[in-house]
Design an enzyme around this catalytic site. Structure first.
Site, short mmCIF file in Angstrom:
data_model
loop_
_atom_site.label_atom_id
_atom_site.label_comp_id
_atom_site.label_asym_id
_atom_site.label_seq_id
_atom_site.Cartn_x
_atom_site.Cartn_y
_atom_site.Cartn_z
N HIS A 85 -22.13 5.01 39.89
CA HIS A 85 -21.17 5.02 38.78
C HIS A 85 -19.80 5.53 39.27
CE1 HIS A 85 -20.18 5.88 34.38
NE2 HIS A 85 -19.23 6.54 35.03
N GLU A 86 -19.80 6.62 40.05
CA GLU A 86 -18.54 7.20 40.51
C GLU A 86 -17.85 6.32 41.55
OE1 GLU A 86 -17.36 9.42 38.69
OE2 GLU A 86 -19.26 9.85 37.68
N HIS B 276 -15.93 3.67 39.95
CA HIS B 276 -14.61 4.11 39.47
C HIS B 276 -13.54 3.93 40.55
CE1 HIS B 276 -15.04 5.80 35.48
NE2 HIS B 276 -16.07 6.54 35.82
N GLN C 296 -9.90 9.21 37.22
CA GLN C 296 -10.11 9.61 35.82
C GLN C 296 -9.14 10.71 35.38
OE1 GLN C 296 -14.64 9.84 36.35
NE2 GLN C 296 -14.39 9.30 34.21
N CYS D 187 -19.67 7.59 30.02
CA CYS D 187 -18.59 7.90 30.95
C CYS D 187 -17.53 8.70 30.19
CB CYS D 187 -17.99 6.59 31.46
SG CYS D 187 -16.59 6.83 32.55
N LEU D 188 -17.01 9.72 30.84
CA LEU D 188 -15.99 10.55 30.19
C LEU D 188 -14.74 9.74 29.86
CD1 LEU D 188 -16.33 13.77 32.38
CD2 LEU D 188 -17.27 13.37 30.10
N GLY E 4 -20.28 13.84 36.71
CA GLY E 4 -19.56 13.27 37.83
C GLY E 4 -18.15 12.96 37.38
NI NI Z 1 -17.45 7.43 34.55
#
Ligand code: NI
Length: 168
Positions: free
Chosen positions: A135-136, A139, A51, A93-94, A46
């Site tokens: 989670h997204e 963000h 991000q 998380c990236l 995701g």
């Molecule tokens: Ni993330």
């Protein structure tokens, strides 16, 4: 399609409240294609627009069923409703380097959003799919999964990150 640089914690853009999408144009389409490309390259499951440094309300979520498939969902202006149940599961998380931890999430949610053309979407999500969406959407509100952890764990991660950054 372009692979974008993924911004990592503690960059302040990750803390911005994302702005609502009102124009469903080719620029949005291009943005989401780049987001998907960037997500698959990482690889991740995701990605939210902030991000890659764009604080706008759009996320991409991988929905592939087979390994080499690249099938994803674009959710613009997503909102979570009617969370039910509580489940703990590992997340990473990236944008949070080299860290995974268990986070509590709703087991089941109802989601409203818009697609790339601005059409209204409404669906239910459960388990892993529900976790990724929560989670997204976090963000987009400037929240990271580490914010859900105890202060002790957050402190431990900050120390770890300091060492990681020093050795880069
Ligand atoms: Ni993330």
């Amino acid at each position: 399609m372009t692979i974008k640089k993924i911004i990592t914690y503690p960059n302040p853009v990750l803390r911005k409240q994302a702005e609502e999408i009102t124009e469903f144009d080719t620029a949005l389409e291009q943005l989401t294609r780049d987001m998907a490309e960037t997500m698959y390259q990482a690889p991740g499951v995701g990605l939210a627009a902030n991000q890659i440094g764009i604080a706008r309300c759009v996320v991409v979520v991988d929905i592939s069923e087979e390994e080499d498939e690249r099938k994803y969902l674009v959710l613009t202006n997503p909102v979570i409703h009617d969370g039910e149940g509580k489940v703990s599961g590992a997340e990473g998380c990236l944008s949070v380097l080299e860290y995974e931890a268990k986070v509590n999430r709703f087991q089941k949610i109802r989601v409203t959003a818009q697609d790339l053309q601005g059409n209204e979407l409404e669906f239910e999500a459960e388990d892993r799919f529900a976790r990724i969406i929560q989670h997204e959407v976090d963000h987009l509100n400037g929240t990271l999964f580490i914010d859900h952890l105890s202060r002790l764990k957050q402190g431990m991660y900050k120390n770890k990150l300091r060492k990681i950054l020093k050795n880069k």
